[in-house]
Motif scaffolding. Structure first.
Motif, short mmCIF file in Angstrom:
data_model
loop_
_atom_site.label_atom_id
_atom_site.label_comp_id
_atom_site.label_asym_id
_atom_site.label_seq_id
_atom_site.Cartn_x
_atom_site.Cartn_y
_atom_site.Cartn_z
N THR A 54 0.86 -1.19 0.00
CA THR A 54 0.00 0.00 0.00
C THR A 54 0.89 1.24 0.00
O THR A 54 2.05 1.19 0.45
N PHE A 55 0.37 2.32 -0.50
CA PHE A 55 1.11 3.58 -0.52
C PHE A 55 1.50 3.99 0.89
O PHE A 55 2.63 4.39 1.15
N ASP A 56 0.55 3.87 1.84
CA ASP A 56 0.82 4.27 3.22
C ASP A 56 1.93 3.45 3.86
O ASP A 56 2.76 3.98 4.60
N GLU A 57 1.97 2.14 3.57
CA GLU A 57 3.05 1.29 4.10
C GLU A 57 4.41 1.81 3.64
O GLU A 57 5.35 1.91 4.43
N VAL A 58 4.50 2.12 2.36
CA VAL A 58 5.78 2.57 1.80
C VAL A 58 6.14 3.95 2.33
O VAL A 58 7.27 4.19 2.77
N LYS A 59 5.20 4.86 2.31
CA LYS A 59 5.45 6.23 2.76
C LYS A 59 5.88 6.27 4.22
O LYS A 59 6.78 7.02 4.59
N ASN A 60 5.25 5.45 5.07
CA ASN A 60 5.53 5.49 6.51
C ASN A 60 6.70 4.62 6.93
O ASN A 60 7.14 4.69 8.07
N SER A 61 7.22 3.81 6.02
CA SER A 61 8.32 2.92 6.35
C SER A 61 9.62 3.71 6.53
O SER A 61 9.91 4.64 5.78
N LYS A 62 10.40 3.32 7.52
CA LYS A 62 11.72 3.94 7.74
C LYS A 62 12.78 3.25 6.87
O LYS A 62 13.88 3.76 6.71
N GLU A 63 12.46 2.08 6.31
CA GLU A 63 13.39 1.32 5.48
C GLU A 63 13.37 1.85 4.06
O GLU A 63 12.35 2.31 3.56
N TRP A 64 14.53 1.75 3.38
CA TRP A 64 14.62 2.15 1.99
C TRP A 64 14.05 1.10 1.06
O TRP A 64 13.55 1.42 -0.02
N THR A 65 14.17 -0.16 1.43
CA THR A 65 13.72 -1.24 0.56
C THR A 65 12.29 -1.63 0.88
O THR A 65 11.89 -1.73 2.04
N ILE A 66 11.52 -1.88 -0.17
CA ILE A 66 10.17 -2.42 -0.06
C ILE A 66 10.31 -3.90 -0.36
O ILE A 66 10.43 -4.29 -1.53
N PRO A 67 10.37 -4.76 0.68
CA PRO A 67 10.71 -6.17 0.48
C PRO A 67 9.85 -6.90 -0.56
O PRO A 67 10.39 -7.60 -1.42
N ASN A 68 8.55 -6.76 -0.50
CA ASN A 68 7.68 -7.48 -1.43
C ASN A 68 7.90 -7.00 -2.87
O ASN A 68 7.93 -7.80 -3.81
#
Length: 161
Positions: A54-68
């Protein structure tokens, strides 16, 4: 790592663009080549038409990589690489095509990714998406854009219709 380049949506390849995605406009566009298509909307991140985050997961993540995203792109690229290598195994056809003046296939075409993102997506989210694509082995990344018919063509200085 080559910098991403901007390309336009060409007629030879029809891209699925979700209705909530408004592509940025550009004066100068090139035709898209077949590739993995990653879409970023204000709702979600898609590979082709499959949601990977989801956009919110990515935007709020502190990690640079989106694992999925990274993992899914990696699987798709590995499959595309195997298909490309199988095509290149046919040496006789390649020699005949070269002799006839036909273009050879780009041996790295399997790595290309087209990124189509809504023009209002924030820079940090786009960096996370691009970083994940590069981590999966993808690149170069081409951006899908809409042709801006109201501007002069940057290359020729002529008005586009």
């Amino acid at each position: 790592m080559n910098p991403p380049s901007a390309v336009g949506t060409g007629l030879s390849e029809i891209l699925y663009i979700p209705k909530e995605v408004v592509l940025p406009k550009a004066n100068r566009v090139n035709e898209l080549k077949p590739s993995v298509v990653v879409t970023v909307s204000s709702k979600e991140i898609l590979i082709d038409r499959t949601s990977v985050a989801t956009f919110d997961e990515v935007k709020n993540s502190k990690e640079w990589t989106i694992p999925n995203l990274r993992d899914q792109v990696k699987v798709i690229l590995e499959k595309a690489k195997a298909e490309q290598e199988a095509k290149l195994q046919n040496k006789v056809r390649n020699v005949v095509d070269k002799t006839l003046g036909k273009d050879e296939d780009d041996p790295n075409a399997w790595r290309k990714v087209t990124l189509q993102a809504d023009k209002n997506i924030d820079y940090l989210t786009m960096k996370k998406v691009m970083y994940s694509i590069y981590e999966a082995g993808g690149g170069p990344i081409n951006f899908a854009v809409s042709k801006d018919a109201d501007k002069k063509d940057a290359a020729t200085g002529t008005q586009t219709q």
